[in-house]
Design an enzyme around this catalytic site. Structure first.
Site, PDB file in Angstrom:
ATOM      1  CB  THR A   1      -1.011  -0.038   1.232  1.00 58.21           C
ATOM      2  OG1 THR A   1      -0.331  -0.228   2.453  1.00 58.21           O
ATOM      3  CG2 THR A   1      -2.074  -0.951   1.185  1.00 58.21           C
TER       4      THR A   1
ATOM      5  CE  LYS B   1       0.416  -3.331   3.248  1.00 58.00           C
ATOM      6  NZ  LYS B   1      -0.235  -2.260   4.378  1.00 58.00           N
TER       7      LYS B   1
ATOM      8  CB  THR C   1       3.524  -6.856  10.472  1.00 54.56           C
ATOM      9  OG1 THR C   1       3.192  -5.671   9.555  1.00 54.56           O
ATOM     10  CG2 THR C   1       3.671  -7.821   9.069  1.00 54.56           C
TER      11      THR C   1
ATOM     12  CG  ASN D   1      -0.414   8.089   8.199  1.00 54.94           C
ATOM     13  OD1 ASN D   1      -1.162   7.383   7.637  1.00 54.94           O
ATOM     14  ND2 ASN D   1       0.725   7.931   8.233  1.00 54.94           N
TER      15      ASN D   1
END
Lengths: 409, 409
Positions: free
Chosen positions: B155, B181, B192, B404
């Site tokens: 991503t 990822k 994760t 973000n």
């Protein structure tokens, strides 16, 4: 009835303050020391950082609060935190108190010290001692002196934080004046960096300590700027009794009034610390309702305002409710995601983003509008009871990184 | 002896993979789906997020791991996390599995799904189903196919993360290939975001699950990018037995070899997730030694790499050891600050910043030099025992905020 009045830390009877530039941080031209003084010995309460690494002034002050229980003065410096400084650091607190004691006759063990700044270096004692002496003749009860003191204790704060209130105990008018500094390394597990609350009410020691702890738990301890709990967090409350009320020593209407005054002052300071967090552009409040108990509500509210991802989304005015929900989920508190509603609100209105655990068909345009003012509230209803809690934080911005990437220089 | 070889997720015998652009996120032109396939049913183990808010694929996959215990395929998508999507979200997992089941004859209950992306929206099932079908004829055991799959599951990752190792069980050569990822919302309380580890070894279910948990605890669970634990964290380990070794079903040298292989793979992936954290410019490792027990060492190491203030200082190449010390202090772990040493090291050398709780007279110039390479380690010796732990994180940068502040658009 608690009434906010125009005033600062010296608003209550018998208190004076002063400030000065001692030049602790040579690169800075602002004032960096402040002195608070009570005309008579005051009963003192305090709450301190729960960080295992406690700065020297925290060790010095907690001894006064828990053993001596009386205080007359506070010597405050910025620039250097006097933290992780070992025995020489504690010696610096003692020397500062002794200097002021020699000059005034106040017992050294009634003199608090408070420091904020870089961890590690020893205080430049020549500057601290001459600064302390130089502030004595400047002690004043004026509004200007209070404002200057509130500015002198700032580090990366962009605004001074001060307030005063008036209230009534047994028919006597009492006052409470306060100032604090916040900004970074703010995730108090006690209170914020440095807060000073001075009242002329007469309050019994144990009752005052208990009341302070309760209020701190609901205010300073519900604030987070960056999740880092400082080594220096200190809130001091002094009560010198010069208002002339009968000693407040038991539960009842008067204690409620006193607690309300303290709560008003502490919540004001706490929310202003959050809004003025390092690099912050927005105050971000999480209000959790419908909880089975207060502890659950608190854990959820704090997790939401502490989440870096949520904080970055608030900065970007992004209605990314998934991050709020996610932060509730990993908080450790128990709740039913399928019963949860999430709303956001601000001066621009309110919108429901999640209903019973699923996204509503909300308007992104409307959400952006609501996320634009400088104070945003997320209300999370977990519909499992009637308890609630509020936590205050701020957004995560470029400036937070700038400020902290090289704070020491 | 565990040996790293050139290879990706399909490196072990009997595994193929494929990837495709299904167009889930219309603004993106990269591939966004991947398919992993084992020629024969594999024993499966998995660890999943401990976030109370569990994405639908986490619910779907944990049922396979804990009830079915066998798997053949994994369908992965990026763009949408299928989290907080209620019953329709779980139905999407079922439909995806049923689609692949209809096309291949593999039981639907042996087909995992995994998703990563935005929380909230439902998956576009037409794209997911046609994407799944379109990947089938592309299934391949080539190095290129593995690399493409590792890219397809990214991503905000900037680099694919893949590894393969060779090891030996009972004289038979086995392989293990893996990809994962990471990037943001990384503070696994399990593992994760998404990790897939495929081996051709034959391993008994309970032993494999236990070993996976132990390894995840020391690797994926010691990584933090931003302190946010995702709703979708998943690590799947499949073992199809095609290497022909005798079933590994008890403790001993072979289990040690298997565990070492798994540890090699998991640590490689975990550290690469940390180094490629959102916006990160540096891998930041905290190594705590001299602890009385492993738990104490872990809590201290994780607190150091999670501290925003420390992370910002690492970004700024600022030897602000006070923040490391402070983060140790508020971690909740017990240690004696007065016995603590702190060193930083990198490819450019090593320097001691703190000795027995006090700052050394270190050279700022030398410290800056050591803080300049792209992998920095802080070693904290609390001199109270012989246990240690390592945690991996990254610096906090402007880019983290950029990424973000408006991730959804």
């Amino acid at each position: 009835m608690v009434k906010t009045i125009d005033g600062g830390v010296n608003a209550a009877k018998g208190y004076t303050c002063a400030s000065i530039r001692a030049g602790i941080k040579e690169s800075s031209t602002k004032e960096d020391m402040a002195l608070l003084m009570s005309e008579v010995p005051a009963t003192v309460a305090g709450t301190f950082t729960r960080n295992l690494v406690k700065a020297a002034p925290v060790q010095w002050d907690s001894d006064i609060v828990y053993r001596v229980k009386q205080g007359r003065a506070v010597v405050i410096n910025t620039g250097i935190a006097n933290a992780v400084t070992g025995a020489p650091g504690l010696e610096s607190c003692k020397k500062t108190a002794e200097k002021l004691s020699n000059l005034t006759g106040i017992p050294a063990e009634q003199i608090f010290t408070a420091s904020t700044g870089v961890i590690g270096p020893q205080l430049p004692m020549d500057k601290i001692l001459s600064g302390t002496e130089a502030m004595l003749p400047k002690l004043s009860d004026t509004r200007e002196a209070a404002h200057a003191a509130a500015i002198a204790i700032m580090t990366t704060d962009t605004k001074p934080k001060e307030i005063a209130v008036e209230f009534s105990l047994g028919g006597k008018t009492c006052r409470m004046g306060a100032m604090c500094k916040g900004s970074g390394m703010i995730h108090p597990n006690m209170g914020t960096m440095l807060g000073f609350i001075l009242t002329d009410a007469a309050v019994e020691y144990e009752l005052m300590l208990k009341t302070l702890r309760e209020v701190v738990e609901e205010t300073f301890n519900m604030v987070s700027v960056d999740g880092d709990t400082s080594t220096n967090d200190t809130v001091l409350l002094m009560a010198n009794g010069l208002a002339g009320n009968e000693l407040l020593a038991e539960e009842g209407a008067d204690l409620n009034e006193f607690k309300e005054a303290l709560h008003t002052v502490a919540e004001f300071l706490a929310t202003h610390i959050a809004a003025d967090g390092e690099g912050a552009t927005r105050l971000f409040t999480a209000h959790v309702v419908g909880a089975p108990d207060v502890e659950t509500a608190k854990v959820l509210a704090k997790s939401v305002i502490t989440s870096n991802l949520t904080k970055a989304a608030i900065f970007g005015r992004d209605a990314n409710w998934g991050r709020i929900f996610c932060a509730m989920g990993y908080s450790g508190a128990n709740f039913d995601p399928n019963k949860t509603d999430i709303r956001i609100s601000s001066a621009a209105g309110e919108i429901k983003l999640v209903e019973n655990g699923l996204a509503t068909d909300f308007s992104e345009e409307k959400a952006l509008e609501i996320l634009s003012p400088d104070a945003i509230t997320a209300t999370c209803d977990i519909k499992s009871g009637s308890c609630e809690a509020t936590a205050w934080g701020c957004d995560l911005t470029y400036d937070y990184v700038t400020i902290n990437a090289d704070y020491r220089s």
